[in-house]
Structure formats: C-alpha cells, structure tokens
Scaffold this motif. Structure first.
Motif, PDB file in Angstrom:
ATOM      1  N   PRO A  12       0.842  -1.191   0.000  1.00 57.42           N
ATOM      2  CA  PRO A  12       0.000   0.000   0.000  1.00 57.42           C
ATOM      3  C   PRO A  12       0.882   1.247   0.000  1.00 57.42           C
ATOM      4  CG  PRO A  12      -0.066  -1.069   2.145  1.00 57.42           C
ATOM      5  CD  PRO A  12       0.796  -1.906   1.265  1.00 57.42           C
ATOM      6  N   CYS A  13       0.525   2.218  -0.817  1.00 56.54           N
ATOM      7  CA  CYS A  13       1.343   3.433  -0.964  1.00 56.54           C
ATOM      8  C   CYS A  13       0.477   4.671  -0.769  1.00 56.54           C
ATOM      9  CB  CYS A  13       1.957   3.497  -2.360  1.00 56.54           C
ATOM     10  SG  CYS A  13       2.943   2.070  -2.797  1.00 56.54           S
ATOM     11  N   TYR A  14       0.869   5.507   0.141  1.00 55.58           N
ATOM     12  CA  TYR A  14       0.201   6.791   0.347  1.00 55.58           C
ATOM     13  C   TYR A  14       1.276   7.824   0.643  1.00 55.58           C
ATOM     14  CZ  TYR A  14      -3.024  10.369   1.874  1.00 55.58           C
ATOM     15  OH  TYR A  14      -3.729  11.544   1.980  1.00 55.58           O
ATOM     16  N   ARG A  15       1.330   8.829  -0.194  1.00 60.62           N
ATOM     17  CA  ARG A  15       2.360   9.866  -0.078  1.00 60.62           C
ATOM     18  C   ARG A  15       3.765   9.262  -0.054  1.00 60.62           C
ATOM     19  NH1 ARG A  15       0.195  15.009   3.322  1.00 60.62           N
ATOM     20  NH2 ARG A  15      -1.809  15.122   2.267  1.00 60.62           N
ATOM     21  N   GLU A  16       4.023   8.414  -1.013  1.00 57.45           N
ATOM     22  CA  GLU A  16       5.301   7.701  -1.083  1.00 57.45           C
ATOM     23  C   GLU A  16       6.102   8.080  -2.326  1.00 57.45           C
ATOM     24  OE1 GLU A  16       6.517   5.733   1.250  1.00 57.45           O
ATOM     25  OE2 GLU A  16       4.749   5.942   2.502  1.00 57.45           O
ATOM     26  N   GLU A  17       5.848   9.233  -2.910  1.00 60.26           N
ATOM     27  CA  GLU A  17       6.515   9.589  -4.164  1.00 60.26           C
ATOM     28  C   GLU A  17       8.040   9.535  -4.069  1.00 60.26           C
ATOM     29  OE1 GLU A  17       5.803  13.579  -5.552  1.00 60.26           O
ATOM     30  OE2 GLU A  17       5.919  14.390  -3.533  1.00 60.26           O
ATOM     31  N   ARG A  18       8.592   9.827  -2.917  1.00 59.13           N
ATOM     32  CA  ARG A  18      10.057   9.830  -2.766  1.00 59.13           C
ATOM     33  C   ARG A  18      10.621   8.446  -2.490  1.00 59.13           C
ATOM     34  NH1 ARG A  18      10.727  14.512   1.502  1.00 59.13           N
ATOM     35  NH2 ARG A  18      11.790  12.761   2.437  1.00 59.13           N
ATOM     36  N   ARG A  19       9.762   7.487  -2.106  1.00 60.57           N
ATOM     37  CA  ARG A  19      10.252   6.168  -1.699  1.00 60.57           C
ATOM     38  C   ARG A  19       9.794   5.007  -2.572  1.00 60.57           C
ATOM     39  NH1 ARG A  19       9.391   9.152   2.833  1.00 60.57           N
ATOM     40  NH2 ARG A  19       7.171   8.787   2.823  1.00 60.57           N
ATOM     41  N   VAL A  20       8.735   5.177  -3.331  1.00 62.28           N
ATOM     42  CA  VAL A  20       8.109   4.025  -3.994  1.00 62.28           C
ATOM     43  C   VAL A  20       9.033   3.363  -5.018  1.00 62.28           C
ATOM     44  CG1 VAL A  20       6.863   5.325  -5.792  1.00 62.28           C
ATOM     45  CG2 VAL A  20       5.955   3.152  -4.950  1.00 62.28           C
ATOM     46  N   GLN A  21       9.811   4.126  -5.756  1.00 62.04           N
ATOM     47  CA  GLN A  21      10.706   3.512  -6.737  1.00 62.04           C
ATOM     48  C   GLN A  21      11.791   2.689  -6.043  1.00 62.04           C
ATOM     49  OE1 GLN A  21      11.833   4.750 -10.435  1.00 62.04           O
ATOM     50  NE2 GLN A  21      10.355   6.413 -10.626  1.00 62.04           N
ATOM     51  N   ARG A  22      12.352   3.233  -5.003  1.00 67.50           N
ATOM     52  CA  ARG A  22      13.401   2.502  -4.257  1.00 67.50           C
ATOM     53  C   ARG A  22      12.826   1.245  -3.623  1.00 67.50           C
ATOM     54  NH1 ARG A  22      18.113   0.939  -2.973  1.00 67.50           N
ATOM     55  NH2 ARG A  22      18.926   1.147  -0.890  1.00 67.50           N
ATOM     56  N   THR A  23      11.651   1.343  -3.036  1.00 65.03           N
ATOM     57  CA  THR A  23      11.008   0.190  -2.418  1.00 65.03           C
ATOM     58  C   THR A  23      10.761  -0.906  -3.454  1.00 65.03           C
ATOM     59  OG1 THR A  23       9.950   1.549  -0.732  1.00 65.03           O
ATOM     60  CG2 THR A  23       8.949  -0.598  -1.178  1.00 65.03           C
ATOM     61  N   GLU A  52       1.490   7.908  -7.725  1.00 63.90           N
ATOM     62  CA  GLU A  52       1.034   7.093  -8.854  1.00 63.90           C
ATOM     63  C   GLU A  52       2.019   7.170 -10.020  1.00 63.90           C
ATOM     64  OE1 GLU A  52      -2.669   6.418 -11.942  1.00 63.90           O
ATOM     65  OE2 GLU A  52      -2.888   7.878 -10.343  1.00 63.90           O
ATOM     66  N   ARG A  53       2.447   8.353 -10.360  1.00 65.34           N
ATOM     67  CA  ARG A  53       3.401   8.526 -11.464  1.00 65.34           C
ATOM     68  C   ARG A  53       4.692   7.764 -11.188  1.00 65.34           C
ATOM     69  NH1 ARG A  53       5.046  14.065 -11.501  1.00 65.34           N
ATOM     70  NH2 ARG A  53       6.810  13.354 -10.275  1.00 65.34           N
ATOM     71  N   GLU A  54       5.203   7.860  -9.972  1.00 65.16           N
ATOM     72  CA  GLU A  54       6.443   7.183  -9.609  1.00 65.16           C
ATOM     73  C   GLU A  54       6.273   5.664  -9.568  1.00 65.16           C
ATOM     74  OE1 GLU A  54       9.429   8.673  -9.354  1.00 65.16           O
ATOM     75  OE2 GLU A  54       8.365  10.459 -10.007  1.00 65.16           O
ATOM     76  N   ALA A  55       5.126   5.182  -9.121  1.00 70.90           N
ATOM     77  CA  ALA A  55       4.867   3.746  -9.100  1.00 70.90           C
ATOM     78  C   ALA A  55       4.786   3.202 -10.524  1.00 70.90           C
ATOM     79  CB  ALA A  55       3.568   3.445  -8.345  1.00 70.90           C
ATOM     80  N   ARG A  56       4.137   3.935 -11.410  1.00 64.90           N
ATOM     81  CA  ARG A  56       4.059   3.506 -12.821  1.00 64.90           C
ATOM     82  C   ARG A  56       5.449   3.498 -13.462  1.00 64.90           C
ATOM     83  NH1 ARG A  56      -1.024   3.073 -14.945  1.00 64.90           N
ATOM     84  NH2 ARG A  56      -2.696   3.948 -13.679  1.00 64.90           N
ATOM     85  N   ALA A  57       6.258   4.478 -13.140  1.00 69.67           N
ATOM     86  CA  ALA A  57       7.626   4.535 -13.675  1.00 69.67           C
ATOM     87  C   ALA A  57       8.433   3.329 -13.184  1.00 69.67           C
ATOM     88  CB  ALA A  57       8.301   5.839 -13.275  1.00 69.67           C
ATOM     89  N   ALA A  58       8.276   2.987 -11.922  1.00 62.98           N
ATOM     90  CA  ALA A  58       8.968   1.816 -11.370  1.00 62.98           C
ATOM     91  C   ALA A  58       8.505   0.550 -12.061  1.00 62.98           C
ATOM     92  CB  ALA A  58       8.740   1.725  -9.861  1.00 62.98           C
ATOM     93  N   ALA A  59       7.222   0.434 -12.293  1.00 63.64           N
ATOM     94  CA  ALA A  59       6.677  -0.761 -12.954  1.00 63.64           C
ATOM     95  C   ALA A  59       7.250  -0.912 -14.365  1.00 63.64           C
ATOM     96  CB  ALA A  59       5.156  -0.693 -12.999  1.00 63.64           C
ATOM     97  N   ARG A  60       7.318   0.191 -15.094  1.00 64.72           N
ATOM     98  CA  ARG A  60       7.891   0.127 -16.455  1.00 64.72           C
ATOM     99  C   ARG A  60       9.367  -0.259 -16.407  1.00 64.72           C
ATOM    100  NH1 ARG A  60       4.703   4.677 -16.964  1.00 64.72           N
ATOM    101  NH2 ARG A  60       6.467   6.054 -16.599  1.00 64.72           N
ATOM    102  N   ARG A  61      10.084   0.321 -15.474  1.00 63.30           N
ATOM    103  CA  ARG A  61      11.516   0.088 -15.389  1.00 63.30           C
ATOM    104  C   ARG A  61      11.852  -1.325 -14.943  1.00 63.30           C
ATOM    105  NH1 ARG A  61      14.525   0.693 -11.081  1.00 63.30           N
ATOM    106  NH2 ARG A  61      12.986   1.915  -9.968  1.00 63.30           N
ATOM    107  N   LEU A  62      11.047  -1.900 -14.063  1.00 65.85           N
ATOM    108  CA  LEU A  62      11.366  -3.198 -13.477  1.00 65.85           C
ATOM    109  C   LEU A  62      10.682  -4.378 -14.169  1.00 65.85           C
ATOM    110  CD1 LEU A  62      11.163  -2.093  -9.762  1.00 65.85           C
ATOM    111  CD2 LEU A  62      13.232  -2.618 -11.060  1.00 65.85           C
ATOM    112  N   LYS A  63       9.843  -4.078 -15.136  1.00 69.12           N
ATOM    113  CA  LYS A  63       9.111  -5.142 -15.815  1.00 69.12           C
ATOM    114  C   LYS A  63      10.091  -6.105 -16.486  1.00 69.12           C
ATOM    115  CE  LYS A  63       5.050  -5.743 -18.584  1.00 69.12           C
ATOM    116  NZ  LYS A  63       3.982  -5.073 -19.277  1.00 69.12           N
ATOM    117  N   GLU A  64       9.822  -7.388 -16.316  1.00 72.72           N
ATOM    118  CA  GLU A  64      10.705  -8.409 -16.911  1.00 72.72           C
ATOM    119  C   GLU A  64      10.326  -8.669 -18.330  1.00 72.72           C
ATOM    120  OE1 GLU A  64      10.712 -11.855 -14.428  1.00 72.72           O
ATOM    121  OE2 GLU A  64      11.935 -10.863 -12.966  1.00 72.72           O
TER     122      GLU A  64
END
Length: 64
Positions: A12-23, A52-64
């Motif tokens: 669950p992510c709430y106000r995590e823009e600075r941490r979500v990609q690293r997590t 949301e933007r950062e989580a989507r960016a992480a998903a694109r970057r980490l997708k196998e």
C-alpha cells in the motif's frame, strides 16, 4: 506457457513519491535473487502527490 506465481507482494502506498521507486527496486532485486516467480503490486491509496506517477515509472523500469 505461463509460470505460476510463487508469491504476490502487495504494497500500500500513500504519499510515497520519494520512496516508492526505491522500495519496488529493493523488493524486485530480493525476489529475483530467490529465483521464484513473483509479482509486486503497488497500490496507490489516493495519494495527493506523485506516488502514482512514480509507481508507474517503477513498474515500467522493473518489468521483466
């Protein structure tokens, strides 16, 4: 043929823009090292920031 998932991790992510990609990166690296099929689900709970933007960016970057 699709592999069956061994594990689903829901974050669950709430106000995590600075941490979500690293997590997401830490989780992906950890579970890839275990060589079991997994998924990480990042759930944005209506954050007013850029989570949301950062989580989507992480998903694109980490997708196998």
């Amino acid at each position: 043929m699709k592999r069956r998932l061994a594990l689903s991790v829901v974050v669950p992510c709430y106000r995590e823009e600075r941490r979500v990609q690293r997590t997401a990166t830490i989780l992906a690296e950890y579970f890839r090292g275990r060589r079991k099929p997994f998924e990480v689900i990042l759930v944005n709970d209506g954050s007013p920031d850029a989570t949301e933007r950062e989580a989507r960016a992480a998903a694109r970057r980490l997708k196998e």
